[in-house]
Write a protein that holds these residues in place. Sequence first.
Motif, PDB file in Angstrom:
ATOM      1  N   VAL A   9       0.873  -1.181   0.000  1.00  4.79           N
ATOM      2  CA  VAL A   9       0.000   0.000   0.000  1.00  4.79           C
ATOM      3  C   VAL A   9       0.905   1.224   0.000  1.00  4.79           C
ATOM      4  CG1 VAL A   9      -1.785   1.265   1.244  1.00  4.79           C
ATOM      5  CG2 VAL A   9      -1.782  -1.239   1.284  1.00  4.79           C
ATOM      6  N   VAL A  28      -8.270  -6.803   7.214  1.00  3.11           N
ATOM      7  CA  VAL A  28      -8.907  -5.696   6.494  1.00  3.11           C
ATOM      8  C   VAL A  28      -9.640  -6.221   5.262  1.00  3.11           C
ATOM      9  CG1 VAL A  28      -7.227  -3.988   7.285  1.00  3.11           C
ATOM     10  CG2 VAL A  28      -6.784  -5.221   5.160  1.00  3.11           C
ATOM     11  N   GLY A  31     -10.573  -2.242  -0.091  1.00  5.78           N
ATOM     12  CA  GLY A  31     -11.132  -0.888  -0.078  1.00  5.78           C
ATOM     13  C   GLY A  31     -11.195  -0.265   1.301  1.00  5.78           C
ATOM     14  N   GLU A  32     -10.862  -1.028   2.343  1.00  2.87           N
ATOM     15  CA  GLU A  32     -10.933  -0.481   3.707  1.00  2.87           C
ATOM     16  C   GLU A  32      -9.852   0.578   3.909  1.00  2.87           C
ATOM     17  OE1 GLU A  32     -10.619  -2.088   8.308  1.00  2.87           O
ATOM     18  OE2 GLU A  32     -11.398  -3.426   6.779  1.00  2.87           O
ATOM     19  N   GLU A  33     -10.219   1.649   4.624  1.00  6.16           N
ATOM     20  CA  GLU A  33      -9.285   2.735   4.884  1.00  6.16           C
ATOM     21  C   GLU A  33      -8.289   2.319   5.962  1.00  6.16           C
ATOM     22  OE1 GLU A  33      -9.613   7.518   5.845  1.00  6.16           O
ATOM     23  OE2 GLU A  33     -11.419   6.373   5.443  1.00  6.16           O
ATOM     24  N   LEU A  34      -6.990   2.423   5.645  1.00  2.00           N
ATOM     25  CA  LEU A  34      -5.933   2.027   6.573  1.00  2.00           C
ATOM     26  C   LEU A  34      -5.350   3.236   7.296  1.00  2.00           C
ATOM     27  CD1 LEU A  34      -4.016  -0.480   4.245  1.00  2.00           C
ATOM     28  CD2 LEU A  34      -6.014  -0.909   5.696  1.00  2.00           C
ATOM     29  N   GLN A  36      -5.128   7.932   7.112  1.00  5.69           N
ATOM     30  CA  GLN A  36      -5.648   9.199   6.582  1.00  5.69           C
ATOM     31  C   GLN A  36      -4.526  10.236   6.618  1.00  5.69           C
ATOM     32  OE1 GLN A  36      -9.142  10.578   5.915  1.00  5.69           O
ATOM     33  NE2 GLN A  36      -7.657  12.041   5.124  1.00  5.69           N
ATOM     34  N   GLU A  94      -9.825  11.915  -1.798  1.00  5.29           N
ATOM     35  CA  GLU A  94      -9.830  10.451  -1.898  1.00  5.29           C
ATOM     36  C   GLU A  94      -8.403   9.898  -1.864  1.00  5.29           C
ATOM     37  OE1 GLU A  94     -10.893   6.815  -1.631  1.00  5.29           O
ATOM     38  OE2 GLU A  94     -12.359   8.428  -1.484  1.00  5.29           O
ATOM     39  N   ARG A  97      -6.657   9.271   1.451  1.00  9.09           N
ATOM     40  CA  ARG A  97      -7.036   8.091   2.240  1.00  9.09           C
ATOM     41  C   ARG A  97      -6.302   6.887   1.659  1.00  9.09           C
ATOM     42  NH1 ARG A  97     -11.581  11.259   1.560  1.00  9.09           N
ATOM     43  NH2 ARG A  97     -12.764  11.696   3.457  1.00  9.09           N
ATOM     44  N   ARG A  99      -6.029   3.092   1.209  1.00  6.03           N
ATOM     45  CA  ARG A  99      -6.955   1.957   1.303  1.00  6.03           C
ATOM     46  C   ARG A  99      -6.259   0.663   0.917  1.00  6.03           C
ATOM     47  NH1 ARG A  99     -12.105   3.895   1.881  1.00  6.03           N
ATOM     48  NH2 ARG A  99     -12.459   6.060   1.282  1.00  6.03           N
ATOM     49  N   SER A 100      -6.758  -0.441   1.465  1.00  4.19           N
ATOM     50  CA  SER A 100      -6.201  -1.753   1.118  1.00  4.19           C
ATOM     51  C   SER A 100      -6.757  -2.202  -0.227  1.00  4.19           C
ATOM     52  CB  SER A 100      -6.549  -2.786   2.185  1.00  4.19           C
ATOM     53  OG  SER A 100      -6.019  -4.050   1.803  1.00  4.19           O
TER      54      SER A 100
END
Length: 205
Positions: A9, A28, A31-34, A36, A94, A97, A99-100
């Motif tokens: 990532v 996770v 699409g999960e937020e890892l 910010q 976007e 953020r 994301r996975s």
Amino acid sequence: GGPAGRRLVTSEVGGLVERVFVREGSRVQAGEELAQLQDTADRLDLVRARTELGLAQRALSDAEFRGDTVASSRARLDVERYTAEAQLYNQRLETSRLRSPIAGVVVTPHVEEKAGERVQPGYRFCEVVEQDRMAVEMRVPETDIGLVRAGSPVALQLNSFPTVTFHGTVERVGEQTSAAGGGQDFLVRALFGNSGGRARGGVIW
């Protein structure tokens, strides 16, 4: 890229890591937020662009109602401009953020400690391994390292699953470290099948 089942990532943009939502071993979803990145300026710009867009749309309606073609043309250009600006700031929000890209398990140690770090575009934030794969780092004595190379098959048994043998392959032979007895060990990283996500990756000492 890298091997199937493992994804890096990375951050598309630079900035300050404001919050980290995972730690090593976290499961996770795709699409999960890892994490910010700080996005205060972009948020303010988006609010401003949306406000200006609203005003331009109202001006366009008024001008069209009055039949004022000059004012209509000017307002239409403003609507296009602020629509494009709002889309740009939305996009930037976007990309702030991280994301996975896959469902799996975070295998990067101390990832939660990256909060507060300032990062560059392309920064490698963490690795995620599919749940049916397990990344393990093992210490191999210098005397045995000649038998181990990337791609070598390897079998692993864990105390928590005494009747299960995990089969995998060596992904890479890492740096040399000092062993407790004064000799030299090498950190070897391997990927194992982990059907059903029963075991979790980590370091075996």
